[in-house]
Design an enzyme around this catalytic site. Structure first.
Site, PDB file in Angstrom:
ATOM      1  N   ASP A 195       0.872  -1.159   0.000  1.00 43.04           N
ATOM      2  CA  ASP A 195       0.000   0.000   0.000  1.00 43.04           C
ATOM      3  C   ASP A 195       0.924   1.229   0.000  1.00 43.04           C
ATOM      4  OD1 ASP A 195      -2.303   1.666   0.624  1.00 43.04           O
ATOM      5  OD2 ASP A 195      -1.413   1.812   2.619  1.00 43.04           O
TER       6      ASP A 195
ATOM      7  N   ASP B  76      -1.352  -0.721   6.254  1.00 41.37           N
ATOM      8  CA  ASP B  76      -1.332  -0.147   7.598  1.00 41.37           C
ATOM      9  C   ASP B  76      -2.483  -0.676   8.438  1.00 41.37           C
ATOM     10  OD1 ASP B  76      -3.393   1.238   6.475  1.00 41.37           O
ATOM     11  OD2 ASP B  76      -2.311   3.135   6.339  1.00 41.37           O
TER      12      ASP B  76
HETATM   13  P1  ADP Z   1      -4.195   5.201  -0.624  1.00 40.97           P
HETATM   14  O1  ADP Z   1      -4.381   4.015  -1.522  1.00 40.97           O
HETATM   15  O2  ADP Z   1      -2.986   5.978  -1.064  1.00 40.97           O
HETATM   16  O3  ADP Z   1      -4.147   4.840   0.824  1.00 40.97           O
HETATM   17  P2  ADP Z   1      -7.018   6.131  -0.571  1.00 40.97           P
HETATM   18  O4  ADP Z   1      -7.648   4.990  -1.274  1.00 40.97           O
HETATM   19  O5  ADP Z   1      -7.293   6.267   0.883  1.00 40.97           O
HETATM   20  O6  ADP Z   1      -5.447   6.238  -0.864  1.00 40.97           O
HETATM   21  O7  ADP Z   1      -7.503   7.475  -1.278  1.00 40.97           O
HETATM   22  C1  ADP Z   1      -7.316   7.708  -2.665  1.00 40.97           C
HETATM   23  C2  ADP Z   1      -7.416   9.179  -3.007  1.00 40.97           C
HETATM   24  O8  ADP Z   1      -8.716   9.665  -2.695  1.00 40.97           O
HETATM   25  C3  ADP Z   1      -6.476  10.039  -2.202  1.00 40.97           C
HETATM   26  O9  ADP Z   1      -5.209  10.147  -2.824  1.00 40.97           O
HETATM   27  C4  ADP Z   1      -7.190  11.382  -2.178  1.00 40.97           C
HETATM   28  O10 ADP Z   1      -6.841  12.115  -3.338  1.00 40.97           O
HETATM   29  C5  ADP Z   1      -8.642  11.018  -2.281  1.00 40.97           C
HETATM   30  N1  ADP Z   1      -9.315  11.162  -0.968  1.00 40.97           N
HETATM   31  C6  ADP Z   1      -9.736  10.156  -0.166  1.00 40.97           C
HETATM   32  N2  ADP Z   1     -10.301  10.656   0.950  1.00 40.97           N
HETATM   33  C7  ADP Z   1     -10.210  11.999   0.869  1.00 40.97           C
HETATM   34  C8  ADP Z   1     -10.578  13.102   1.721  1.00 40.97           C
HETATM   35  N3  ADP Z   1     -11.154  12.904   2.902  1.00 40.97           N
HETATM   36  N4  ADP Z   1     -10.324  14.333   1.303  1.00 40.97           N
HETATM   37  C9  ADP Z   1      -9.731  14.552   0.125  1.00 40.97           C
HETATM   38  N5  ADP Z   1      -9.345  13.578  -0.708  1.00 40.97           N
HETATM   39  C10 ADP Z   1      -9.577  12.331  -0.357  1.00 40.97           C
HETATM   40 MG    MG Z   2      -3.444   3.634   3.027  1.00 39.80          MG
END
Ligand code: ADP
Ligand code: MG
Length: 747
Positions: free
Chosen positions: A430, A628
């Site tokens: 991740d 995580d």
């Molecule tokens: P990762 O795989 O890197 O852990 P996530 O799946 O949690 O990322 O989120 C993907 C994308 O969605 C983030 O890079 C962000 O751009 C957007 N995003 C998710 N939640 C939020 C939020 N609360 N506010 C703004 N952007 C968000």
């Molecule tokens: Mg993550």
């Protein structure tokens, strides 16, 4: 139906046949769902339903088949262990003392030692009888009771072999002594009293050495238990009071001086300091702590005087979670042990048959009915074949391997996981919070409609309700600039996309391009800037106010120090490494390049991550997912093997097969190495103990092995298995070099 888990201490087990017997008896119990008996730790791990069976029933059942059982106490078994070693040493010394004169008397038996004068008193068979009897029945009593219960339960064990062998020698010698007094009269005669005596002495020596070496295999747990601080200085009614930690309550305020160990987990209130957490994480560099930061019990406060608030009960502290996990892993069984279990189940019967056959062959064909020689060969077979080493082979290695791992913050859930980890071939990381630190900082802000301060205030107000790392970056930036956050209504978060809410009557939308598209908002005005920022490796979030694209923010997250080295290490181990993220491909690619990863799967929603893992598995990959543990749970659960980085305050992550109590990614290759080496060690042990029997039994049958030599060899084979397992303690796991070379000052 309540399902309960308990660990019982089991006494009186001598070999693998004993442990598999107890396991069989208990698993037949109605209401007992799982039983693992561990010979090395002398414990039983049980899962049972309280509705159907009580612990008292289980304990009395174990005692009925001839063993001792008790509920494992919380204390370290250190003291018990010392007592055990001492008792075994005494038994051995007592037996050795009585055996020595018998050894002397043997000088008369051989031509090459016949120059040694043997006092006529010692040559007297009745004197020998008096020396041998206490060894046979006082020291050897445990063998008789063990054998009695074993035969009654129709599951013969090594006690049966020892009793058969030594009793045969002993009673035949009485017959010879009787013959000597009536027939030969006066002249010294050959008896076999020393055979049984030496045998029991050697087995007791083996048990003593085993207890001594076993003590070292439990070192990891002992170290952890000893970390627990006994008292704490608590501030009550404005006064400092020294109290035992058992009396601490949540929300108590504790004072810590420099050089003191932190008693239980909590949150720092006043002051700042550096804390050495190496005893739990294996990382030697002190960590800076400021108000609001978590403090972990058992870690060492270096330089600051601070106060902190207790926020966990004693049994829930990180230290106690770790101790529980390591105990469970050490006490559990690895699937590979099935080999040993199946063999030891039939072993004793087969050996008795071989011994009888040996006796007959010698008595009828090889000698003209020489009872003495025939007996000697048969006794040697009985003794040399004890499957003790076989029973110790797997659990001892698992214990040392998982203990060594735990010392470096690598916590396996069970022995099974320790066996499986090294077989994975594809490692999926991740991005946010795993490869990166997970604390992004806002770097750029841009508007296309309205004032930056206004837009940041609106976005941050809405984001205050989100737990996403990107959200905290915006909130922090707004607070640092002195903006006051406003009241929020109708907040809604869509994971992997973004959020929507009403702030002060204005509709606020924050999130990815897809999120704006879904809300039919045109963001083409920002396209060029988005591209540019993403190509710098930043995550870009777009903001729309009242359904009009208003501005964008970029946040940057740092790669973990250890990422580059860990990934190159994993690749040199021949593993395929993939990055999986919900972030946009442009930004993801930059981070991946920095980390040295060439395969990137980006723009995946949380549910999609599990599907990616499923597809990889369909392509016959053995997938290790590293996450995580919070928003990655579905992906972790889908992978062949799941590894979670703990946030340092909670260790037992449900979905994970393996938890790292450190953010040093180098521990991933280290964990794989431990897994590989432990399984190799187990295989060596199994092969060695089987080979030992395969070679020794024919030698014993040939009559070339004196029974007491057989006894010594058997004792040594158990000890050598343990010594081999202890080599696992030497596996080196250095901190990664970029950190190791950078000393931190905290004075
Ligand atoms: P990762 O795989 O890197 O852990 P996530 O799946 O949690 O990322 O989120 C993907 C994308 O969605 C983030 O890079 C962000 O751009 C957007 N995003 C998710 N939640 C939020 C939020 N609360 N506010 C703004 N952007 C968000
Ligand atoms: Mg993550």
């Amino acid at each position: 139906m309540a399902n309960n888990q308990i660990i019982l201490e089991i006494g009186g087990m001598t070999c693998a046949a004993c442990s598999s017997r107890i396991e069989k008896v208990l698993s037949r119990f109605q209401g007992v769902n799982q039983v693992h008996i561990n010979l090395a730790t002398e414990t039983a791990y049980l899962e049972y339903s309280t509705a159907d069976v009580s612990i008292a029933d289980i304990i009395s059942r174990v005692e009925k088949i001839g063993y001792k059982a008790s509920i494992q106490e919380k204390k370290s078994n250190n003291q018990d262990h010392r007592r055990d070693i001492l008792a075994k040493k005494r038994e051995f010394l007592f037996a050795a003392l009585l055996s020595l004169p018998l050894l002397w008397s043997m000088a008369a038996h051989f031509s090459f030692t016949s120059f040694i004068p043997v006092p006529s008193l010692l040559a007297n068979p009745w004197i020998q009888f008096m020396l041998a009897t206490p060894i046979q029945f006082v020291i050897g009593r445990a063998f008789y009771t063990g054998a009695f219960y074993a035969i009654r339960n129709k599951t013969p064990n090594m006690d049966v072999l020892v009793v058969l062998g030594t009793s045969a020698a002993y009673f035949y010698s009485i017959y010879l002594a009787y013959e000597w007094s009536t027939v030969a009269g006066g002249e010294s005669s050959m008896t076999y009293f020393e055979t049984g005596a030496f045998l029991i002495t050697f087995i007791k020596m083996g048990k003593w050495l085993e207890a001594l070496t076993k003590g070292r295999t439990g070192l990891a747990i002992e170290k952890l238990v000893n970390l627990q601080v006994k008292t704490a200085t608590v501030i009550r009614n404005g006064k400092d009071e020294q109290i035992p930690i058992e009396l601490l309550r949540i929300d108590d305020v504790i004072r810590i001086k420099p050089g003191e160990r932190i008693p239980v987990d909590g949150e720092l209130l006043t002051g700042s300091t550096y804390v050495d957490q190496s005893m739990l994480t294996g990382e030697s560099i002190p960590v800076k702590k400021e108000p609001g930061d978590p403090l972990i019990g058992a870690t060492l406060n270096k330089n600051g005087s601070v106060t902190y608030r207790v926020n966990k009960r004693l049994e829930d502290t990180v230290l106690n979670q770790i101790i529980r996990m390591v105990r469970e892993a050490q006490g559990s069984k690895a699937p590979i042990q099935r080999v040993a279990d199946v063999i030891s189940e039939f072993f004793v019967q087969i050996v008795v048959c071989i011994a009888i056959a040996t006796f007959i062959i010698w008595y009828v064909w090889l000698t003209s009915q020489d009872l003495g020689l025939a007996m000697q060969a048969a006794i040697s077979v009985l003794v040399i074949a004890c499957p003790c080493a076989l029973g110790l082979a797997t659990p001892t290695s698992i214990m040392v391997g998982s203990g060594r791992a735990a010392e470096h913050g690598i916590l396996f859930k069970r022995g099974e996981q320790l066996e499986r980890l090294h077989k994975t071939d594809t490692i999926v990381f991740d991005k946010t919070g795993t490869l990166t630190v997970g604390k992004p900082v806002m770097t750029d802000a841009m508007t296309f409609e309205g004032d930056v301060a206004d837009i940041l205030t609106l976005a941050a107000s809405a984001e205050k309700l989100s737990e996403h790392p990107v959200a905290s970056a915006l909130v922090q930036a707004a607070l640092e600039k002195g903006h006051l956050l406003q009241e929020v209504n109708d907040f809604n978060a869509v994971s992997g996309m973004g959020i929507e809410a009403f702030v002060h009557g204005q509709a606020v939308i924050v999130g990815t391009r897809n999120w704006l598209k879904m809300n039919q908002i045109d963001y083409t005005a920002g396209e060029e800037q988005i591209m540019r920022l993403e190509l710098e490796g930043k995550t870009v979030v777009l903001v729309a106010i009242n359904h009009t694209f208003a501005g964008l923010f970029a946040v940057a997250d740092e790669l973990r120090d250890s990422a580059v080295e860990a990934i190159s290490q994993l690749r040199s181990m021949g593993k395929e490494v993939i990055m999986l993220t919900g972030d946009h491909m442009n930004a993801a690619r930059i981070i991946a390049n920095k980390a040295g990863i060439d395969q990137v799967i980006a723009g995946v929603l949380p549910e999609g991550k599990a599907q990616v893992i499923r597809d990889l598995r369909k392509a016959r990959k053995k997938v290790l997912m590293v996450g995580d543990g919070i928003n990655d749970a579905p992906a972790l659960a889908t992978a062949n093997f799941s590894l979670a980085l703990s946030n340092g305050t909670d260790v037992a992550i449900e979905a994970a097969d393996l938890t790292l109590v450190t953010d040093n990614l180098m521990r991933i290759p280290h964990a794989i190495e431990i897994s590989r080496r432990t399984i190799k060690n187990i295989k060596q042990n199994l092969v060695a103990s089987l080979l030992y029997n395969a070679i020794a039994i024919p030698i014993a049958m040939s009559g070339m092995l004196m029974p007491w030599v057989a006894g010594a060899a058997m004792a040594l084979s158990s000890v050598s298995v343990i010594l081999n397992a202890l080599r696992l303690q030497k596996i080196s796991m250095p901190a990664h070099s970029s950190q190791g070379g950078k000393p931190i000052e905290y004075v």
